[in-house]
Motif scaffolding. Structure first.
Motif: not given
Length: 414
Positions: A34-50
């Protein structure tokens, strides 16, 4: 200390360290992501899913189990476990400097390594056990392995205290420690001493698929549900670590207890312990159904529950989940190691294949089904898995009786 017992203790210590790193990281993975997605999701245009990550791990693991016996046969169980342990370190290191597709690439790598390490572990444990000591050694190994949940989650509890989101600095410290501990565990595997043993074995294997679905639930889903249940507390994520510790306590107590009762288990059968584990898990499922919001496994929620949400009840369920899992795993290891002494690598690989397929399916549906739907699935399949284990245990018992009777009948009379 006998060489065989020395090997079992060092094996348990090595896996304790490696899985202090991985199991604890797995339990907190969704909170960290959740924290990683807040930090990188806009940059990656992708959200990690555990959940998808674990689905990939167990899907690849199911395939890796088909080649793992050949790898173990070619390079030996000790080297196989060392190589497998290093893939766990790679997976943990992935969280230090996240890359866009890094989580999913690392999931594939650890899936391959897990097939090798667990097949090698089952083979090595069997080589260092006899029919009389297999249950004891399984209990010792399982109790030592599950100490990882106790110490790893104690560290997480202090690291995450007072935090609603896991920021980069906390993640870096946490996963740096996990990586160091994982590398240390890998190094301990070099201490293991080679040992060979040859015994006859039967050729019967039981369908234990259903019990494997519970692996996904207690290892990831339940902790995630606690961490997202705002009905428990304003910052419920701090209880993920405590829950993991208490699951570990249940695992350790169960493993140690059933290890001490190893000789009696062999004589009286393993099925009563499996039945006890099933009843313990059903109790945990019922309390969880009443105590946690149905959508807490999917997102943060304060939706109403059937009873007033209680942290002590949630943590009680954690203990029950750990205790029940120790019942299943110690007896599964015992029956596989006893019945398939000569073909242990293949037997453990097939079991891990079945377990991995079930876990991959569970992580796949965990991303869309709510907590209550998952509990229903686990209750039904748990009953089926318990029945199939008991059937296998009875078949093995009656074949042993017939074998003893035939041997005594064939002896010449004086």
């Amino acid at each position: 200390m006998k060489r065989s017992l020395f090997n079992v203790v060092i094996l348990g210590l090595s896996f304790f360290l490696v899985f202090t790193s991985f199991q604890t990281a797995g339990m907190i993975q969704n909170a960290v992501i959740d924290g990683i997605n807040d930090e990188f999701s806009k940059q990656w245009n992708l959200k990690w899913s555990g959940y998808y990550s674990f689905c990939i791990i167990y899907a690849v693991l199911s395939i890796a189990n088909w080649i793992a016996p050949s790898v173990v046969a070619a390079i030996g169980p000790r080297v196989s476990m060392i190589l497998g342990a290093l893939t766990y370190c790679i997976f943990v290191a992935n969280f230090l400097y996240p890359m866009r597709y890094g989580l999913y690439i690392a999931s594939v790598i650890i899936g391959l390594g897990a097939g090798i390490i667990w097949t090698g572990q089952g083979n090595f444990l069997t080589l260092n056990s006899t029919a009389e000591t297999m249950t004891r050694n399984s209990g010792i190994f399982w109790a030592m392995l599950q100490c990882s949940l106790l110490f790893g989650n104690l560290f997480v509890f202090y690291q995450f205290q007072g935090k609603t989101k896991i920021e980069a600095s906390t993640r870096m410290i946490t996963y740096s420690v996990f990586l160091a501990v994982g590398v240390l565990g890998s190094l301990f595997l070099f201490i293991l001493r080679d040992r060979c043993r040859s015994e006859a074995a039967d050729d019967i294997i039981g369908p234990l698929t259903a019990l494997s679905l519970e692996l996904a639930f207690f290892s990831v889903v339940y902790g995630t549900a606690i961490g997202r249940s705002l009905t428990l507390a304003k910052d419920p994520s701090k209880y993920i670590g405590i829950s993991g510790m208490i699951i570990g306590a249940g695992e350790i107590i169960g493993g140690a207890f059933f290890g001490l009762l190893g000789s009696k288990t062999v004589k009286n059968g393993r099925d009563p312990i499996i039945l006890f584990g099933f009843l313990v898990h059903i109790s945990a499922f019922l309390i969880t159904f009443l105590n946690l919001p149905p959508n807490s496994s999917l997102y943060e929620t304060d939706s109403p529950t059937y009873i007033s949400s209680s942290i002590p009840l949630a943590l009680c369920c954690s203990f029950l989940l750990g205790l029940g899992d120790s019942c299943f795993n110690t007896q599964i290891y015992s029956i596989l190691g006893s019945v398939y002494a000569k073909e242990s690598a293949s037997a453990f690989a097939i079991f891990k294949f079945v377990q991995s397929i079930a876990a991959a399916i569970a992580f796949l549906y965990a991303n869309s089904l709510n907590l209550h739907a998952q509990i229903f699935i686990l209750s039904v399949t748990g009953a089926f898995g318990t029945l199939t284990f008991c059937l296998v245990e009875w078949i093995v018992f009656y074949e042993a009786v017939i074998s003893v009777h035939s041997s005594s009948s064939s002896e010449p009379m004086n």
